[in-house]
Design a protein around this motif. Structure first.
Motif, PDB file in Angstrom:
ATOM      1  N   PHE A   6      -5.602   6.707  -0.048  1.00 43.99           N
ATOM      2  CA  PHE A   6      -5.446   5.337   0.432  1.00 43.99           C
ATOM      3  C   PHE A   6      -4.426   4.643  -0.468  1.00 43.99           C
ATOM      4  N   ARG A   7      -3.546   3.873   0.138  1.00 40.00           N
ATOM      5  CA  ARG A   7      -2.572   3.128  -0.670  1.00 40.00           C
ATOM      6  C   ARG A   7      -2.377   1.752  -0.046  1.00 40.00           C
ATOM      7  N   LYS A   8      -2.265   0.747  -0.901  1.00 41.86           N
ATOM      8  CA  LYS A   8      -2.080  -0.611  -0.391  1.00 41.86           C
ATOM      9  C   LYS A   8      -1.213  -1.396  -1.355  1.00 41.86           C
ATOM     10  N   TYR A   9      -0.263  -2.126  -0.787  1.00 38.21           N
ATOM     11  CA  TYR A   9       0.594  -3.013  -1.587  1.00 38.21           C
ATOM     12  C   TYR A   9      -0.033  -4.403  -1.660  1.00 38.21           C
ATOM     13  N   TYR A  10       0.088  -4.969  -2.848  1.00 39.02           N
ATOM     14  CA  TYR A  10      -0.290  -6.372  -3.076  1.00 39.02           C
ATOM     15  C   TYR A  10       0.951  -7.038  -3.666  1.00 39.02           C
ATOM     16  N   GLY A  11       1.847  -7.477  -2.805  1.00 41.52           N
ATOM     17  CA  GLY A  11       3.136  -7.967  -3.293  1.00 41.52           C
ATOM     18  C   GLY A  11       3.894  -6.803  -3.903  1.00 41.52           C
ATOM     19  N   ALA A  12       4.299  -6.949  -5.155  1.00 37.32           N
ATOM     20  CA  ALA A  12       5.039  -5.870  -5.825  1.00 37.32           C
ATOM     21  C   ALA A  12       4.103  -4.831  -6.435  1.00 37.32           C
ATOM     22  N   ASP A  13       2.821  -5.145  -6.489  1.00 40.09           N
ATOM     23  CA  ASP A  13       1.850  -4.210  -7.079  1.00 40.09           C
ATOM     24  C   ASP A  13       1.345  -3.240  -6.015  1.00 40.09           C
ATOM     25  N   LYS A  14       0.963  -2.067  -6.485  1.00 35.26           N
ATOM     26  CA  LYS A  14       0.512  -1.033  -5.547  1.00 35.26           C
ATOM     27  C   LYS A  14      -0.759  -0.393  -6.097  1.00 35.26           C
ATOM     28  N   LYS A  15      -1.735  -0.188  -5.226  1.00 35.37           N
ATOM     29  CA  LYS A  15      -2.963   0.491  -5.636  1.00 35.37           C
ATOM     30  C   LYS A  15      -3.120   1.773  -4.820  1.00 35.37           C
TER      31      LYS A  15
ATOM     32  N   LYS B 264      18.188   0.450  -2.772  1.00 33.33           N
ATOM     33  CA  LYS B 264      17.928   0.692  -1.337  1.00 33.33           C
ATOM     34  C   LYS B 264      16.746   1.644  -1.161  1.00 33.33           C
ATOM     35  N   ILE B 265      16.661   2.623  -2.042  1.00 30.02           N
ATOM     36  CA  ILE B 265      15.507   3.548  -1.973  1.00 30.02           C
ATOM     37  C   ILE B 265      14.222   2.782  -2.277  1.00 30.02           C
ATOM     38  N   ALA B 266      14.292   1.946  -3.323  1.00 26.09           N
ATOM     39  CA  ALA B 266      13.096   1.187  -3.721  1.00 26.09           C
ATOM     40  C   ALA B 266      12.677   0.211  -2.623  1.00 26.09           C
ATOM     41  N   ALA B 267      13.661  -0.284  -1.870  1.00 30.07           N
ATOM     42  CA  ALA B 267      13.358  -1.287  -0.839  1.00 30.07           C
ATOM     43  C   ALA B 267      12.951  -0.655   0.492  1.00 30.07           C
ATOM     44  N   ARG B 268      12.991   0.689   0.567  1.00 26.82           N
ATOM     45  CA  ARG B 268      12.638   1.356   1.830  1.00 26.82           C
ATOM     46  C   ARG B 268      11.216   0.981   2.243  1.00 26.82           C
ATOM     47  N   ASP B 269      11.062   0.685   3.499  1.00 29.84           N
ATOM     48  CA  ASP B 269       9.766   0.229   3.996  1.00 29.84           C
ATOM     49  C   ASP B 269       8.721   1.349   3.879  1.00 29.84           C
ATOM     50  N   GLU B 270       7.615   1.026   3.261  1.00 25.99           N
ATOM     51  CA  GLU B 270       6.497   1.985   3.184  1.00 25.99           C
ATOM     52  C   GLU B 270       5.247   1.439   3.859  1.00 25.99           C
ATOM     53  N   GLY B 271       5.395   0.289   4.517  1.00 25.15           N
ATOM     54  CA  GLY B 271       4.232  -0.363   5.102  1.00 25.15           C
ATOM     55  C   GLY B 271       3.418  -1.038   4.009  1.00 25.15           C
ATOM     56  N   VAL B 272       2.443  -1.796   4.412  1.00 25.39           N
ATOM     57  CA  VAL B 272       1.567  -2.443   3.423  1.00 25.39           C
ATOM     58  C   VAL B 272       0.436  -1.495   3.043  1.00 25.39           C
ATOM     59  N   THR B 273      -0.105  -0.827   4.040  1.00 24.76           N
ATOM     60  CA  THR B 273      -1.196   0.111   3.768  1.00 24.76           C
ATOM     61  C   THR B 273      -0.813   1.501   4.264  1.00 24.76           C
ATOM     62  N   GLN B 274      -1.460   2.487   3.712  1.00 23.03           N
ATOM     63  CA  GLN B 274      -1.266   3.849   4.206  1.00 23.03           C
ATOM     64  C   GLN B 274      -2.551   4.652   3.984  1.00 23.03           C
TER      65      GLN B 274
ATOM     66  N   TYR C 260      -0.305   3.884   9.040  1.00 21.33           N
ATOM     67  CA  TYR C 260       0.112   2.692   8.296  1.00 21.33           C
ATOM     68  C   TYR C 260      -0.552   1.421   8.826  1.00 21.33           C
ATOM     69  N   GLN C 261      -1.345   1.581   9.868  1.00 19.05           N
ATOM     70  CA  GLN C 261      -1.917   0.370  10.477  1.00 19.05           C
ATOM     71  C   GLN C 261      -3.417   0.247  10.223  1.00 19.05           C
ATOM     72  N   GLN C 262      -3.973   1.235   9.543  1.00 20.31           N
ATOM     73  CA  GLN C 262      -5.406   1.169   9.253  1.00 20.31           C
ATOM     74  C   GLN C 262      -5.696   0.026   8.279  1.00 20.31           C
ATOM     75  N   GLN C 263      -6.718  -0.742   8.607  1.00 27.66           N
ATOM     76  CA  GLN C 263      -7.146  -1.807   7.698  1.00 27.66           C
ATOM     77  C   GLN C 263      -7.865  -1.157   6.518  1.00 27.66           C
ATOM     78  N   ILE C 264      -7.344  -1.340   5.324  1.00 28.64           N
ATOM     79  CA  ILE C 264      -7.975  -0.750   4.147  1.00 28.64           C
ATOM     80  C   ILE C 264      -8.583  -1.873   3.316  1.00 28.64           C
ATOM     81  N   ASP C 265      -9.897  -1.769   3.173  1.00 32.05           N
ATOM     82  CA  ASP C 265     -10.633  -2.793   2.438  1.00 32.05           C
ATOM     83  C   ASP C 265     -10.259  -2.763   0.956  1.00 32.05           C
TER      84      ASP C 265
END
Lengths: 270, 454
Positions: free
Chosen positions: A70-79, A37-47, A252-257
């Protein structure tokens, strides 16, 4: 064994089965459930956010860093990219990490130190090593209030109801010696707020069994519908050194290139 | 040492150019930012560095220097920004500098302004960067760093370097920025970089008589006793350097392929012997020659070990020959070079690195002054302590051919978040004819303070 004795034993077994079933139905969650449940907590796609770092030693000498992240999810991967703006001596220092959802894949990390002008590929194996002088480890920085499900065995030690909050004391033990060595951790105990599935405090024990670090989340707020820590402190009990991360301008709504998460950005800056 | 110099520009014109440029640095960004409202977002910072160096052989200070490095970054609009970096330097003691540096290796527009009495003012960076759809273009004076090796250069040859203190100076201070156009295009995990470099600035070598002037026969021709020497002005062709790099990231591997067509930053020293007179006369003509570099770099990390490899083929490079009957004392060949590095990092904030470097001439000739294959190994150990407040570092560069080398150690302490102090030791050793051994008398202790301002 006479009939009376048999009847007593039957009643005794039924009593315990009933009691256990009552406990199970009242507390159906396992440690793994909570970690998931902790792992599934919503973090948004970008931050996007700014991080003001305060590092204080046992003599109360304070060092400060001002960074943007800057942080962005790509499916299960995170940058993740952390870029230093202040002080002047650290300006343009940058850290880039690719955290893969595939547990078999090694994460990739790079560090840019402007004095050398070169990007250094850094090992991701020593995940418990301190992140650039702070009291947070590279693992803390990458996972941030979450746990890697494949690294630990989770157990619930306690469940409390406090001031209308449901709190779980979750223990995480590394699954094997290699993981323990990589993390530099033999045990973690954390109090989890079941309303938002976020740890409120995390205590860590080192490989010698010493209680060496406590991470506390001081303030949590819902930002754009996502529960977000605003301030986190990590205290090293062995060195009496502690680090505070204060977060601001969280978006969490900023478009991150995607170009942000490249070595070109590390080298040339934002 | 034979002089590698001779330049035609007049100093008064040079100073005029420098003043104009510094003026532009302050006015153009300020004007552009003011009109766009970007001045509010301007970031100004600077560092002040005070440095001493103590000559262990002669037992006296040989450097006392104060330098200020102000920088400014100004967003002009959403797609463009300016940045500039100045370096102002004053020295009370500087054994490594002539009273009046001629800067003959430096293109007129790139020189620093000699303020006299050891004072210098230099525009280190001046960049106008424009973002476009798939990347950006940067115009102006800048540094480009290629490669993944530490302390040894194979691919990192785009910018020339100051050898005022051989290779002892920090790379970001010794690298000489060039005026160029740098365009980078990004397509997912692929990067394409193109460089157009009209700036014909070359390595800055110390003049004869200075502590780090070259004396090794591996680097300069030897002159027979009794011979008279005439050194002609350096032949400096004007031409455009071109470079490109393709970079990508595939399955954990960082890969680049690099190409640079440029004038080698070290001049070819041609020597002509005239035996017609009563004493031999040697005429020396230094000239810069065009060469081409094709190379690649690869890096990855496996567990606690990082792997680094950079390699390059330098096409048409000149090397000294010992044959007295050779017309000009140099011959052309190609050179292969590579650096293979492994870094081990431990949980205890420790890094141990080892590198193997080889330079191999593709043509085998008995008269080469250097060996056909030259091999260096380097060892580096870093220990971070007290939450990274203290960094202890030791490095050894060792030439296996002549068994000479350089040992360096340094301790750097972060006293406050904007205040650093450091002390270090530089020790040369080995064969005095070797590249490192020639400086065996230049061992020193260095110390400094760095203060940052935001």
């Amino acid at each position: 064994m006479n009939n009376n004795t048999r009847g007593y034993h039957f009643f005794y077994r039924c009593f315990w089965l009933f009691s256990i079933s009552c406990i199970v139905s009242a507390n159906p969650l396992t440690g793994d459930d909570i970690a998931e449940k902790i792992a599934a907590r919503d973090e948004g796609v970008t931050q996007y956010r700014r991080i003001h770092m305060l590092m204080t030693d046992s003599q109360n000498n304070v060092r400060e860093r001002e960074t943007v992240s800057f942080r962005k999810y790509y499916g299960a991967d995170k940058k993740t990219l952390i870029y230093y703006e202040k002080p002047a001596n650290f300006r343009d220092t940058a850290f880039l990490a690719f955290d893969y959802g595939d547990v078999e894949a090694d994460d990739d990390q790079w560090l840019y130190l402007p004095a050398f002008g070169k990007i250094r590929r850094i090992s991701s194996a020593n995940r418990g090593d301190a992140f650039l002088g702070t009291d947070f480890s590279y693992e803390d920085i990458k996972k941030e209030t979450k746990f890697s499900l494949s690294d630990y065995q989770f157990t619930i030690l306690e469940h409390r109801e406090e001031s209308g909050s449901s709190l779980y004391l979750l223990e995480a033990i590394p699954v094997n010696e290699q993981v323990a060595n990589e993390l530099g951790i033999s045990r973690i105990r954390s109090w989890i707020d079941a309303q938002i599935w976020m740890p409120l405090s995390v205590d860590q024990w080192d490989l010698h069994g010493q209680h060496y670090k406590t991470i506390e989340i001081r303030e949590v707020q819902s930002i754009q519908g996502i529960w977000t820590p605003l301030s986190i402190v990590s205290r090293n009990h062995l060195t009496q050194h502690h680090t505070v991360f204060n977060f601001s301008e969280i978006d969490y709504q900023q478009q991150i290139d995607d170009q942000i998460f490249t070595q070109n950005t590390l080298r040339r800056g934002l | 040492m034979l002089r590698m110099g001779g330049h035609n520009k007049q100093d008064k014109h040079l100073h005029f150019y420098i003043i104009i440029r510094i003026f532009l640095v302050t006015l153009i960004p300020a004007g552009a930012a003011y009109s766009s409202g970007g001045w509010d977002k301007a970031q100004i910072s600077s560092t002040l560095i005070r440095e001493w160096s103590y000559d262990l052989e002669r037992e006296r200070l040989n450097l006392w220097q104060l330098s200020l490095h102000p920088s400014i970054e100004i967003p002009v609009n959403e797609r463009a920004d300016f940045s500039a970096l100045l370096r102002a330097k004053v020295t009370a003691i500087d054994d490594f500098r002539n009273e009046k540096p001629d800067q003959s290796e430096v293109e007129g527009g790139s020189r620093f302004w000699d303020l006299g009495s050891g004072g210098e003012l230099e525009l280190r960076e001046f960049q106008y960067r424009i973002r476009h759809h798939n990347g950006f273009s940067t115009f102006g004076k800048q540094e480009i760093v290629w490669g993944v090796a530490d302390g040894i250069k194979v691919l990192d040859v785009v910018n020339p370097q100051s050898f005022k203190t051989f290779i002892l100076e920090d790379p970001d201070q010794s690298r000489i920025p060039l005026w160029m156009v740098n365009t980078e295009l990004l397509f997912e995990q692929w990067g394409f970089q193109m460089l157009l470099i009209p700036d014909n600035t070359y390595h800055d070598f110390p003049q004869q008589g200075l502590p780090f002037a070259y004396s090794s026969p591996l680097l300069i021709p030897t002159v027979p006793a009794g011979a008279s020497v005439i050194v002609e002005n350096t032949n400096r062709p004007n031409g455009l350097d071109l470079g490109w790099r393709v970079s990508t990231f595939i399955s954990g591997w960082d890969l680049t392929v690099n190409y640079l067509s440029h004038y080698d930053d070290t001049p070819v020293i041609r020597r002509f012997i005239d035996l017609t007179g009563t004493t031999p006369t040697i005429t020396v003509i230094p000239e810069y020659a065009r060469t081409q570099l094709v190379g690649s770099s690869i890096s990855n990390a496996f567990g606690s070990v990082s792997f680094r490899l950079e390699m390059a083929l330098q096409i048409d490079k000149f090397f000294l020959v010992e044959n007295a009957s050779d017309t000009d004392g140099v011959e052309i060949t190609d050179e292969w070079a590579y650096v293979l590095g492994l870094d081990y990092s431990s949980q205890a904030s420790q890094l141990i690195g080892v590198q193997l470097h080889q330079s191999i001439l593709t043509e085998t000739r008995p008269e080469w002054v250097r060996d056909t294959t030259e091999t260096h190994i380097t060892f580096n150990i870093q220990q971070r302590l007290w939450h990274d407040r203290l960094l202890l570092e030791g490095q050894l560069i060792y030439n296996l051919n002549r068994e000479d080398g350089l040992f360096q150690s340094q301790g750097r302490l972060e006293v406050l978040d904007n205040l650093f102090i450091w002390i270090g030791l530089d020790l040369f050793f080995g064969d005095e004819l070797g590249i490192f051994g020639q400086f065996d008398q230049q061992d020193r202790i260095v110390s400094g303070i760095e203060v940052g301002f935001n």
